[in-house]
Design a protein around this motif. Structure first.
Motif, PDB file in Angstrom:
ATOM      1  N   ASP B  50      47.709 -15.028  12.414  1.00  0.00           N
ATOM      2  CA  ASP B  50      47.693 -13.695  13.045  1.00  0.00           C
ATOM      3  C   ASP B  50      47.492 -12.615  11.977  1.00  0.00           C
ATOM      4  N   ASN B  92      48.840  -5.338  16.915  1.00  0.00           N
ATOM      5  CA  ASN B  92      49.043  -6.784  17.096  1.00  0.00           C
ATOM      6  C   ASN B  92      50.419  -7.070  17.677  1.00  0.00           C
ATOM      7  N   LEU B  93      51.415  -6.385  17.161  1.00  0.00           N
ATOM      8  CA  LEU B  93      52.774  -6.612  17.662  1.00  0.00           C
ATOM      9  C   LEU B  93      52.922  -6.121  19.102  1.00  0.00           C
ATOM     10  N   LYS B  95      50.549  -6.175  21.270  1.00  0.00           N
ATOM     11  CA  LYS B  95      49.899  -7.210  22.093  1.00  0.00           C
ATOM     12  C   LYS B  95      50.870  -8.347  22.370  1.00  0.00           C
ATOM     13  N   ARG B  96      51.692  -8.615  21.373  1.00  0.00           N
ATOM     14  CA  ARG B  96      52.652  -9.710  21.527  1.00  0.00           C
ATOM     15  C   ARG B  96      53.953  -9.226  22.184  1.00  0.00           C
ATOM     16  N   LYS B  97      53.888  -8.022  22.794  1.00  0.00           N
ATOM     17  CA  LYS B  97      55.043  -7.461  23.520  1.00  0.00           C
ATOM     18  C   LYS B  97      56.292  -7.363  22.634  1.00  0.00           C
ATOM     19  N   ASP B 136      60.935  -8.812  15.687  1.00  0.00           N
ATOM     20  CA  ASP B 136      59.781  -7.906  15.566  1.00  0.00           C
ATOM     21  C   ASP B 136      60.178  -6.435  15.394  1.00  0.00           C
TER      22      ASP B 136
END
Lengths: 266, 188
Positions: B50, B92-93, B95-97, B136
């Motif tokens: 990623d 990106n984060l 997108k990964r909720k 995250d």
């Protein structure tokens, strides 16, 4: 002196943190994504070149096929030949607008010409125009119950020009009589010679086509050409259609004769 | 005449070349900053694959938007590139909720801690390892605060959270780091 967090991270080596990172490979991927516009331009040109090449190759094979059709005149054209013929007759008229004549039943018939050969390049087309369309001396009558399309495919050889193939097509409705058009050199001082390569007689409704060429039996294209242009008295069998215009599977021979004045196809 | 860019270190000139889509200039800047940017990506995005994707997106965005960049002296290229990379990591984060664990609690947190104290005496490799183990939300706020130097108001704006949430995330991140580092030292 104690180093800040940022300094420590800035001084860190990626090799230590991620030994398998391949800088070169990542750059290759990135540069491929960075240059799509340039590549698209190249691809456009490549596509255009490929299309041109394809058109040239297709036209070349079409010309070859026009000149070297296998012997098949003693029988009705086979399915492949029929398809090929009907495909070939589709192009847009290239040199003159269709003409019309009124037949005995009041229907219109048309004549159209098609440049069929590859070598009929842009440069050679004006030259072709100097070769006039002639009409057959005799009136040709379609005595069959089905509309017929008669295409006379000729090659024109002009000095300092590449040979060009041209098809002159005439449609005759049932019971219609007319003079057929074909190409001939323009006058005695003409710089061009014209040969007859093929004559195709197509049943318009079914697409079935009789193809006459130099090798066909019992009649060649030249035999039929001489017949319809009135150069020779004739009584010949052009070929046999496998079906009539209603697609009925009854063999029908196509006889052409001009013994009684007008040339009758029946 | 073709200019040999391999001997040119003037970033202003390289930027100008990049604006003209010169691949040699792009390659030069890429080589110069790729390692730092990859390390930055790994700080935010723990999964190596990623992180590589984010790096790629970041550089693409950097080169494609080069027209909008005006060179303002030494370090301005790196600063701009870092900003782009951080945004890409954030995307990106998202997108990964990415979630902000425990963001609802109203405890008052001190805004003075820099975050450095908990990572004192750790080598880069260990810092990275500790950061990558954080949730995250904690990791994002900790990175923005401790490495990028943003304050809680700026972090709140960037992440579209409240300042309180930003503070709580940082506090929890530091607590978790302290605990884990302590455990490591005891066990080590």
């Amino acid at each position: 002196m104690k180093k800040s967090l940022n300094e420590r991270m800035d001084e860190a080596s990626l090799k230590e943190l991620m030994p398998d990172f391949d800088k070169g490979a990542e750059w290759a991927k990135l540069s491929a994504k960075l240059q799509p516009a340039k590549r698209r331009k190249v691809l456009t040109w490549q596509r255009a070149a490929a299309v041109l090449l394809l058109v040239a190759a297709a036209s070349f094979f079409l010309l070859l096929a026009t000149g070297n059709k296998p012997e098949n005149a003693t029988m009705a054209a086979d399915a492949q030949a029929r398809n090929w013929a009907s495909d070939m007759m589709q192009p847009v008229p290239a040199m003159s607008s269709p003409e019309a004549q009124i037949n005995s039943t009041g229907q219109e018939a048309s004549t159209a010409e098609y440049v069929t050969g590859v070598t009929a390049s842009v440069a050679s087309v004006p030259q072709l125009q100097h070769n006039e369309s002639h009409r057959t001396k005799e009136f040709v009558c379609n005595g069959t119950p089905c509309p017929l399309e008669i295409c006379i495919i000729q090659t024109i050889y002009c000095k300092n020009q590449q040979p060009a193939a041209i098809a002159t097509c005439n449609t005759l409705e049932p019971d219609q009589a007319r003079q057929l058009k074909y190409k001939a050199p323009n006058g005695a001082g003409a710089q061009c010679n014209v040969t007859v390569d093929e004559i195709r007689i197509k049943r318009v409704t079914t697409g079935e086509t009789i193809v006459l060429n130099a090798h066909s039996k019992p009649s060649t294209a030249q035999d039929l050409f001489n017949c319809i242009t009135g150069k020779e008295k004739c009584d010949l069998l052009a070929g046999i259609f496998e079906s009539d215009c209603n697609n009925q599977q009854t063999n029908r021979g196509l006889k052409i004769d001009n013994n009684c004045g007008s040339l009758i196809m029946q | 005449m073709r200019v040999d860019l391999s001997n040119i270190t003037d970033e202003a000139y390289l930027v100008k070349c990049c604006k003209n889509n010169e691949p040699a200039a792009q390659h030069f800047l890429y080589n110069k900053y790729v390692e730092d940017m990859m390390i930055l990506c790994l700080r935010y995005v723990p999964d190596a694959e990623d992180a590589k994707e984010v790096l790629m997106d970041g550089f693409l965005s950097f080169f494609k938007n080069m027209e909008q960049f005006s060179y303002q002296g030494a370090g301005s290229v790196k600063a701009w590139l870092k900003k782009i990379m951080v945004n890409c990591c954030l995307m990106n984060l998202r997108k990964r909720k990415m979630t902000f664990a425990g963001s609802g609690d109203l405890v008052q947190y001190e805004d003075t801690a820099t975050g450095e104290d908990v990572l004192d005496n750790l080598a880069a490799k260990d810092i990275m390892k500790q950061l990558q183990q954080l949730p995250d939300g904690y990791r994002m706020v900790f990175n923005l605060y401790a490495f990028e130097g943003l304050n809680h108001r700026e972090i709140a704006e960037l992440l579209q959270i409240t300042e309180g949430t930003s503070k709580s995330q940082l506090h929890r991140a530091r607590a978790m780091l302290k605990e884990r580092i302590g455990e490591t030292r005891v066990n080590g």
